[in-house]
Design a protein around this motif. Structure first.
Motif, mmCIF file in Angstrom:
data_model
loop_
_atom_site.group_PDB
_atom_site.id
_atom_site.type_symbol
_atom_site.label_atom_id
_atom_site.label_comp_id
_atom_site.label_asym_id
_atom_site.label_seq_id
_atom_site.Cartn_x
_atom_site.Cartn_y
_atom_site.Cartn_z
ATOM 1 N N THR A 1 0.854 -1.429 -0.003
ATOM 2 C CA THR A 1 0.048 -0.105 -0.087
ATOM 3 C C THR A 1 0.700 1.172 0.017
ATOM 4 O O THR A 1 0.393 2.364 -0.116
ATOM 5 C CB THR A 1 -0.768 -0.049 1.073
ATOM 6 O OG1 THR A 1 0.009 -0.217 2.297
ATOM 7 C CG2 THR A 1 -1.997 -1.036 1.268
ATOM 8 N N MET B 1 4.529 3.691 -1.070
ATOM 9 C CA MET B 1 4.816 4.150 -2.512
ATOM 10 C C MET B 1 5.795 3.259 -3.245
ATOM 11 O O MET B 1 5.349 3.068 -4.477
ATOM 12 C CB MET B 1 5.534 5.621 -2.172
ATOM 13 C CG MET B 1 6.160 6.075 -3.600
ATOM 14 S SD MET B 1 6.971 7.607 -2.862
ATOM 15 C CE MET B 1 8.693 6.916 -3.486
ATOM 16 N N VAL B 2 6.775 2.897 -2.468
ATOM 17 C CA VAL B 2 7.725 1.779 -2.931
ATOM 18 C C VAL B 2 6.968 0.677 -3.316
ATOM 19 O O VAL B 2 7.056 0.123 -4.436
ATOM 20 C CB VAL B 2 8.797 1.372 -2.018
ATOM 21 C CG1 VAL B 2 9.759 0.408 -2.730
ATOM 22 C CG2 VAL B 2 9.721 2.699 -1.782
ATOM 23 N N ARG C 1 -1.722 -4.335 6.319
ATOM 24 C CA ARG C 1 -2.941 -3.954 7.559
ATOM 25 C C ARG C 1 -3.892 -3.813 6.845
ATOM 26 O O ARG C 1 -5.162 -3.729 7.625
ATOM 27 C CB ARG C 1 -2.334 -2.819 8.222
ATOM 28 C CG ARG C 1 -1.320 -3.161 9.100
ATOM 29 C CD ARG C 1 -0.958 -1.928 10.243
ATOM 30 N NE ARG C 1 -0.469 -0.824 9.345
ATOM 31 C CZ ARG C 1 0.094 0.501 9.623
ATOM 32 N NH1 ARG C 1 0.406 0.476 11.018
ATOM 33 N NH2 ARG C 1 0.374 1.622 9.024
ATOM 34 N N SER D 1 16.003 -0.431 2.249
ATOM 35 C CA SER D 1 16.425 0.231 3.348
ATOM 36 C C SER D 1 16.610 1.706 2.607
ATOM 37 O O SER D 1 15.595 2.447 2.506
ATOM 38 C CB SER D 1 17.741 -0.182 4.098
ATOM 39 O OG SER D 1 18.679 -0.216 3.058
ATOM 40 N N LYS E 1 18.498 1.026 10.469
ATOM 41 C CA LYS E 1 18.549 0.257 9.360
ATOM 42 C C LYS E 1 19.624 -0.605 9.086
ATOM 43 O O LYS E 1 19.553 -1.555 8.552
ATOM 44 C CB LYS E 1 18.422 1.278 8.011
ATOM 45 C CG LYS E 1 16.993 2.053 7.975
ATOM 46 C CD LYS E 1 16.295 1.404 6.963
ATOM 47 C CE LYS E 1 15.069 2.225 6.465
ATOM 48 N NZ LYS E 1 14.053 1.705 5.711
ATOM 49 N N LYS F 1 2.624 7.503 1.188
ATOM 50 C CA LYS F 1 1.754 7.602 2.324
ATOM 51 C C LYS F 1 2.468 8.594 3.602
ATOM 52 O O LYS F 1 1.440 8.809 4.295
ATOM 53 C CB LYS F 1 1.491 6.084 2.991
ATOM 54 C CG LYS F 1 1.148 5.063 2.282
ATOM 55 C CD LYS F 1 0.252 4.046 2.883
ATOM 56 C CE LYS F 1 -1.214 4.646 3.301
ATOM 57 N NZ LYS F 1 -2.095 3.418 3.643
ATOM 58 N N THR F 2 3.716 8.873 3.162
ATOM 59 C CA THR F 2 4.301 9.574 4.284
ATOM 60 C C THR F 2 4.033 11.089 4.018
ATOM 61 O O THR F 2 4.225 11.593 2.787
ATOM 62 C CB THR F 2 5.728 9.263 4.287
ATOM 63 O OG1 THR F 2 5.858 7.906 4.401
ATOM 64 C CG2 THR F 2 6.587 10.201 5.427
ATOM 65 N N TYR G 1 7.504 15.756 -2.918
ATOM 66 C CA TYR G 1 7.174 15.701 -4.170
ATOM 67 C C TYR G 1 6.199 16.490 -4.978
ATOM 68 O O TYR G 1 6.401 16.892 -6.176
ATOM 69 C CB TYR G 1 6.392 14.091 -4.304
ATOM 70 C CG TYR G 1 7.500 13.079 -3.992
ATOM 71 C CD1 TYR G 1 8.656 12.951 -4.523
ATOM 72 C CD2 TYR G 1 6.879 12.112 -3.032
ATOM 73 C CE1 TYR G 1 9.454 11.818 -4.111
ATOM 74 C CE2 TYR G 1 7.790 11.224 -2.524
ATOM 75 C CZ TYR G 1 9.037 10.901 -3.014
ATOM 76 O OH TYR G 1 9.747 10.015 -2.691
HETATM 77 N N1 LIG Z 1 10.130 7.373 -0.299
HETATM 78 C C1 LIG Z 1 11.273 7.533 -0.502
HETATM 79 O O1 LIG Z 1 11.564 8.471 -1.234
HETATM 80 C C2 LIG Z 1 12.479 6.530 0.147
HETATM 81 C C3 LIG Z 1 13.693 6.725 -0.255
HETATM 82 C C4 LIG Z 1 14.578 5.852 0.441
HETATM 83 C C5 LIG Z 1 14.265 4.603 0.931
HETATM 84 N N2 LIG Z 1 12.826 4.604 1.355
HETATM 85 C C6 LIG Z 1 12.465 3.574 2.393
HETATM 86 O O2 LIG Z 1 11.571 2.610 1.501
HETATM 87 C C7 LIG Z 1 10.534 2.075 2.205
HETATM 88 C C8 LIG Z 1 9.078 2.372 2.009
HETATM 89 O O3 LIG Z 1 8.925 3.685 1.884
HETATM 90 P P1 LIG Z 1 7.630 4.116 1.088
HETATM 91 O O4 LIG Z 1 8.232 5.581 0.939
HETATM 92 O O5 LIG Z 1 7.128 3.341 0.369
HETATM 93 O O6 LIG Z 1 6.757 4.198 2.661
HETATM 94 P P2 LIG Z 1 5.181 4.812 2.530
HETATM 95 O O7 LIG Z 1 4.599 5.059 1.298
HETATM 96 O O8 LIG Z 1 5.085 5.542 3.864
HETATM 97 O O9 LIG Z 1 4.538 3.208 2.864
HETATM 98 C C9 LIG Z 1 4.857 2.505 3.909
HETATM 99 C C10 LIG Z 1 4.289 1.045 3.812
HETATM 100 O O10 LIG Z 1 4.691 0.414 5.194
HETATM 101 C C11 LIG Z 1 3.661 0.073 5.893
HETATM 102 N N3 LIG Z 1 3.607 -0.009 7.317
HETATM 103 C C12 LIG Z 1 3.994 1.242 8.096
HETATM 104 N N4 LIG Z 1 4.076 0.961 9.260
HETATM 105 C C13 LIG Z 1 3.651 -0.397 9.521
HETATM 106 C C14 LIG Z 1 3.241 -1.180 10.531
HETATM 107 N N5 LIG Z 1 3.477 -0.572 11.706
HETATM 108 N N6 LIG Z 1 2.644 -2.424 10.308
HETATM 109 C C15 LIG Z 1 2.295 -2.659 9.115
HETATM 110 N N7 LIG Z 1 2.775 -1.871 7.852
HETATM 111 C C16 LIG Z 1 3.251 -0.907 8.020
HETATM 112 C C17 LIG Z 1 2.384 0.760 5.245
HETATM 113 O O11 LIG Z 1 1.205 0.077 5.443
HETATM 114 P P3 LIG Z 1 -0.265 1.081 5.721
HETATM 115 O O12 LIG Z 1 -0.812 1.292 4.412
HETATM 116 O O13 LIG Z 1 -1.236 -0.287 6.435
HETATM 117 O O14 LIG Z 1 0.127 2.438 6.555
HETATM 118 C C18 LIG Z 1 2.959 1.025 3.748
HETATM 119 O O15 LIG Z 1 2.470 -0.245 3.122
HETATM 120 C C19 LIG Z 1 10.825 2.647 3.669
HETATM 121 O O16 LIG Z 1 11.803 1.730 4.446
HETATM 122 C C20 LIG Z 1 11.790 3.737 3.376
HETATM 123 O O17 LIG Z 1 12.791 4.220 4.599
HETATM 124 C C21 LIG Z 1 11.862 5.516 1.072
#
Ligand SMILES: NC(=O)c1ccc[n+]([C@@H]2O[C@H](COP(=O)([O-])OP(=O)(O)OC[C@H]3O[C@@H](n4cnc5c(N)ncnc54)[C@H](OP(=O)(O)O)[C@@H]3O)[C@@H](O)[C@H]2O)c1
Length: 224
Positions: free
Chosen positions: A9, A11-12, A34, A112, A130, A162-163, A170
Motif C-alpha cells: 500500500t 509508495m515503493v 494491514r 532500506s 536500518k 503515504k508519508t 514531491y
Molecule cells: N520514499 C522515499 O523516497 C524513500 C527513499 C529511500 C528509502 N525509502 C524506504 O523505502 C521504504 C518504503 O517507503 P515508502 O516511501 O514506500 O513508505 P510509505 O509510502 O509511507 O509506505 C509505507 C508502507 O509500510 C507499511 N507500514 C508502515 N508501518 C507499518 C506497520 N506498523 N505495520 C504494518 N505495515 C506498516 C504501510 O502500510 P499501511 O498502508 O498499513 O500504513 C505502507 O504499506 C521505507 O523503509 C523507506 O525508508 C523510501
C-alpha cells in the motif's frame, strides 16, 4: 516466480507491485498488509493481518515462495528510537525469521535507504537502525538476501507516498522531479526499484548491498 510482498500500500510497494503484475516471469503475488491495496488482478492475492510482530496465525500461508520483496517501512521523522526500531527492526525480523524457516530457497530483498550505517554505531538514528536490520537479515539462512539502498525515489504512474513529509516534497518538486533522473547515483524511480527487485530474484547480483546506482543499472536488464 511466486512473490510475497510487504508494504504494497506504500509508495515503493505500489511501484514494486505494478512491475510484478506486469512481468510474465512473476507467476503470483501475495501482498500482506494491514489493509488491502484495492487492486484486482488475476496474479494478486491479498492477506490482511493486524499484528506485524507475530505471524504465527498466518504461518500456513507463508511457504512456497521464491522471493520476498520487503517494502514496508517508515520515516524516522519525529519518532523516538524505540518506536522507529520497533517497526524497522522488529517488524522486519518477525516476518523474515518466519519466511527463512519456511522458505530456505527464498531470495529476500529489503528496501532500506542510501546512507544506511552498516557499522550500527554512527550518530544518525535511522541509519543505525536500518544498518542493524540489514546486518541481521544478511545473517538469516535465506538462499540469498539483498539490501536495496535507494536515495531519492521519483514515484511514477500516479503512485503516491503515504508519508506526509514525502508527499509535501514531491508536490513541491513537481515537474522538476523527472529532471532529477539526470543524477543516477542519487535518484531512482518506483518503476526502477520494482524492475531491479525482480531482476535480482531471477539472477544473483554480484553483491548483497545494492546502492542507488546499482539499482538503476540492474533494472535495465529487466526493462530489456
Ligand atoms: N520514499 C522515499 O523516497 C524513500 C527513499 C529511500 C528509502 N525509502 C524506504 O523505502 C521504504 C518504503 O517507503 P515508502 O516511501 O514506500 O513508505 P510509505 O509510502 O509511507 O509506505 C509505507 C508502507 O509500510 C507499511 N507500514 C508502515 N508501518 C507499518 C506497520 N506498523 N505495520 C504494518 N505495515 C506498516 C504501510 O502500510 P499501511 O498502508 O498499513 O500504513 C505502507 O504499506 C521505507 O523503509 C523507506 O525508508 C523510501
Amino acid at each position: 516466480m511466486n512473490v510475497v510482498l510487504f508494504g504494497a500500500t506504500g509508495m515503493v510497494g505500489q511501484g514494486v507491485l505494478r512491475e510484478c503484475l506486469l512481468n510474465p516471469e512473476v507467476r503470483s503475488v501475495l501482498a500482506i498488509g494491514r489493509s488491502e491495496t484495492g487492486q484486482q488482478h488475476a496474479k494478486l492475492r491479498e492477506l490482511v493481518h493486524p499484528d506485524f510482530l507475530d505471524f504465527s496465525a498466518i504461518e500456513n500461508e507463508l511457504s512456497g515462495f521464491d522471493a520476498c520483496f520487503f517494502c514496508l517501512g517508515i520515516s524516522s521523522a519525529g519518532m523516538t528510537e524505540a518506536d522507529y526500531r520497533r517497526i524497522t527492526y522488529d517488524v522486519t525480523m518477525a516476518a523474515a525469521r518466519v519466511l527463512a524457516r519456511l522458505n530456505p530457497g527464498m531470495t529476500f530483498e529489503y528496501v532500506s535507504g542510501m546512507g544506511t550505517d552498516s557499522s550500527e554505531r554512527g550518530r544518525t538514528m535511522w541509519a543505525r537502525v536500518k544498518g542493524e536490520t540489514e546486518n541481521a537479515l544478511l545473517r538469516l539462512p535465506f538462499n540469498a538476501a539483498y539490501m536495496f539502498r535507494p536515495g531519492v525515489i521519483v514515484p511514477l504512474h500516479g503512485i503516491k507516498s503515504k508519508t506526509k513529509l514525502y508527499r509535501f516534497f514531491y508536490a513541491a518538486a513537481g515537474p522538476l522531479l523527472p529532471l532529477l533522473l539526470a543524477f543516477p547515483k542519487y535518484v531512482t524511480t518506483t518503476e526502477r526499484i520494482g524492475r531491479a527487485m525482480i531482476q535480482v530474484a531471477r539472477r544473483p547480483a554480484a553483491k548483497p548491498v545494492l546502492e542507488n546506482s546499482d539499482i538503476n543499472k540492474l533494472q535495465l536488464a529487466e526493462a530489456g
